[in-house]
Design a protein around this motif. Structure first.
Motif, short mmCIF file in Angstrom:
data_model
loop_
_atom_site.label_atom_id
_atom_site.label_comp_id
_atom_site.label_asym_id
_atom_site.label_seq_id
_atom_site.Cartn_x
_atom_site.Cartn_y
_atom_site.Cartn_z
N ARG A 52 0.75 -1.16 0.34
CA ARG A 52 -0.06 -0.76 0.07
C ARG A 52 0.93 1.12 -0.07
N ARG A 53 0.43 2.34 -0.99
CA ARG A 53 0.89 4.17 -0.68
C ARG A 53 0.33 4.33 0.67
N GLY B 35 -13.50 7.71 0.44
CA GLY B 35 -13.55 6.14 0.34
C GLY B 35 -13.93 6.12 2.11
N SER C 95 -11.67 -0.47 4.29
CA SER C 95 -10.88 -0.30 2.78
C SER C 95 -9.75 -0.90 2.36
N LYS C 96 -9.35 0.66 4.15
CA LYS C 96 -7.73 0.94 3.58
C LYS C 96 -7.20 1.54 1.89
N ARG C 97 -8.03 2.54 1.29
CA ARG C 97 -8.46 2.99 0.49
C ARG C 97 -9.55 4.24 0.76
N PHE C 98 -8.11 5.86 1.02
CA PHE C 98 -9.31 6.41 1.73
C PHE C 98 -8.40 7.66 2.00
N ALA D 101 -3.37 9.77 3.49
CA ALA D 101 -3.88 9.19 2.73
C ALA D 101 -3.67 8.17 2.00
N ILE D 102 -4.36 6.56 2.61
CA ILE D 102 -3.74 5.63 2.27
C ILE D 102 -4.21 5.03 0.28
N ASP D 103 -3.12 4.73 -0.32
CA ASP D 103 -3.61 4.55 -1.25
C ASP D 103 -5.15 4.84 -2.55
N SER D 104 -4.57 6.37 -2.92
CA SER D 104 -5.68 7.53 -2.92
C SER D 104 -4.58 8.66 -3.71
#
Length: 378
Positions: free
Chosen positions: A325-326, A342, A346-349, A364-367
């Motif tokens: 994850r980024r 997000g 979901s760990k995408r927000f 942010a994670i994966d955004s």
């Protein structure tokens, strides 16, 4: 100003040299450093995983370095700065009209582990090579001390390499001082998601083993078996060589908002600089790639002007790759945190931090796209 000496040849020092030439300085340029210029962020990620080689880490090609028309003193450290100039450990003294202090920081070590084999830090390419060799011995038990960004990245890489990994963090919530307890708790969950054990809120008390480490002892009496230990417990600015220089040093070289010391002939950039941050209203050290990259332009403009004519006023920004994850963060964390894109589950927000109705920070994670848009609004 006919001679400028840049002490430190990592990112901040290299960028300062490029800025000097780019701004028309055509005098003698002296580069002094223990290592050639290379990129450090991949050391805890792609280099450990074998995705990039040491050659891939070079910050500039040979043609780019040649274009600087610089006099290089590599593999040698600066011992002191005085009225006569910079004295190197080989006895050479280099006099200059202007000085760029870009000596960065060194990894903090754990005194109790200094005589034990199998205990690593990760700051330099040599550190990364040594750690990589240790991990290549085969699957085993790895204990990472410190759940900061470097520790988390190392833990992620070790798990991908097939090792059983435990992360030990003295604070109850990892990363809370940087991104706040709420987002720190979210990041703590990434370890479990990556099948890594996290022990938080318990300090390390010592180590087991005679010549080689066999375990890590915790303050609550537990002992965690370890074939290899990585200590990611922060870094200290490399300022010892400035003792007696007359420069003010306190957890870094003290500089103003333009990265200029009390002596206008001396500037400091990168991890070693503790600058007066106008956005936070206090002095800070920004130990991030982007700060080292961006401070040089401001500092060099002021060095060439002979006074502070421009200021470094950029919001801090950094990123981290963990468990596929980024993570991205910019600005300052506050207690007012809002999820604006997000969802956390979901760990995408994307989360934003506020002071009243003013935007203070973004995490942010994966955004990446909404993060970039909001970062511009800081």
């Amino acid at each position: 100003m006919r001679t400028v000496a840049v002490v430190g040849t990592s990112l901040a020092g290299l960028r300062a040299a490029q800025e000097l030439r780019g701004r028309g300085f055509d005098g003698r340029l002296v580069m002094i450093g223990a290592e050639p210029p290379y990129d450090r962020p991949p050391l805890s990620k792609d280099f450990l995983l074998g995705k990039v080689s040491a050659e891939d880490l070079a910050l500039a090609g040979q043609d780019d370095l040649a274009a600087l028309d610089a006099e290089w003193h590599l593999g040698v450290r600066a011992e002191r700065l005085g009225a006569a100039g910079v004295t190197l450990e080989d006895g050479t003294t280099i006099a200059a009209d202007g000085y760029v202090v870009a000596t960065g920081a060194a990894a903090r070590t754990l005194d109790a582990a200094r005589k034990l084999n199998g205990v690593h830090t990760l700051r330099t390419l040599d550190d990364a090579v040594s750690l990589k060799q240790g991990l290549a011995a085969g699957p085993g038990s790895v204990v990472v001390i410190g759940a900061g960004f470097i520790g988390a990245e190392v833990a992620s890489a070790c798990r991908l390499l097939g090792h059983d990994v435990t992360v030990i963090e003295a604070m109850p919530v990892p990363l809370a001082p940087v991104i706040g307890p709420e987002m720190g708790t979210v990041c703590a969950g990434l370890h479990a998601e990556g099948d890594v054990r996290l022990i938080a809120g318990v300090p390390v008390a010592g180590f087991a083993g005679a010549d080689r480490v066999t375990g890590v002892r915790l303050a609550d009496g537990r002992e965690i078996p370890a074939d290899l230990v990585v200590a990611g417990v922060g870094a200290r600015p490399a300022t010892e060589w400035l003792t007696g220089s007359g420069l003010a040093v306190d957890d870094g070289v003290l500089v103003d908002s333009g990265c200029v010391t009390a002596n206008p002939r001396v500037i400091a950039v990168g991890d070693v600089a503790r600058y007066r941050c106008r956005l936070r209203g206090r002095r800070v050290r920004a130990e991030h790639w982007t700060a080292a990259n961006e401070q040089a332009g401001v500092a060099v403009a002021n060095l060439l002007a002979g006074e502070t004519v421009t200021h470094f006023a950029r919001h801090g920004y950094f990123w981290s790759d963990q468990y596929g994850r980024r993570l991205q963060f910019a600005g300052v964390a506050t207690e007012d945190v809002r999820i604006v894109e997000g969802d956390v589950a979901s760990k995408r927000f994307v989360a934003t931090y506020h002071r009243g109705e003013s935007l203070a920070g973004v995490f942010a994670i994966d955004s990446p796209r909404p993060f970039t848009r909001l970062r511009r609004a800081l």
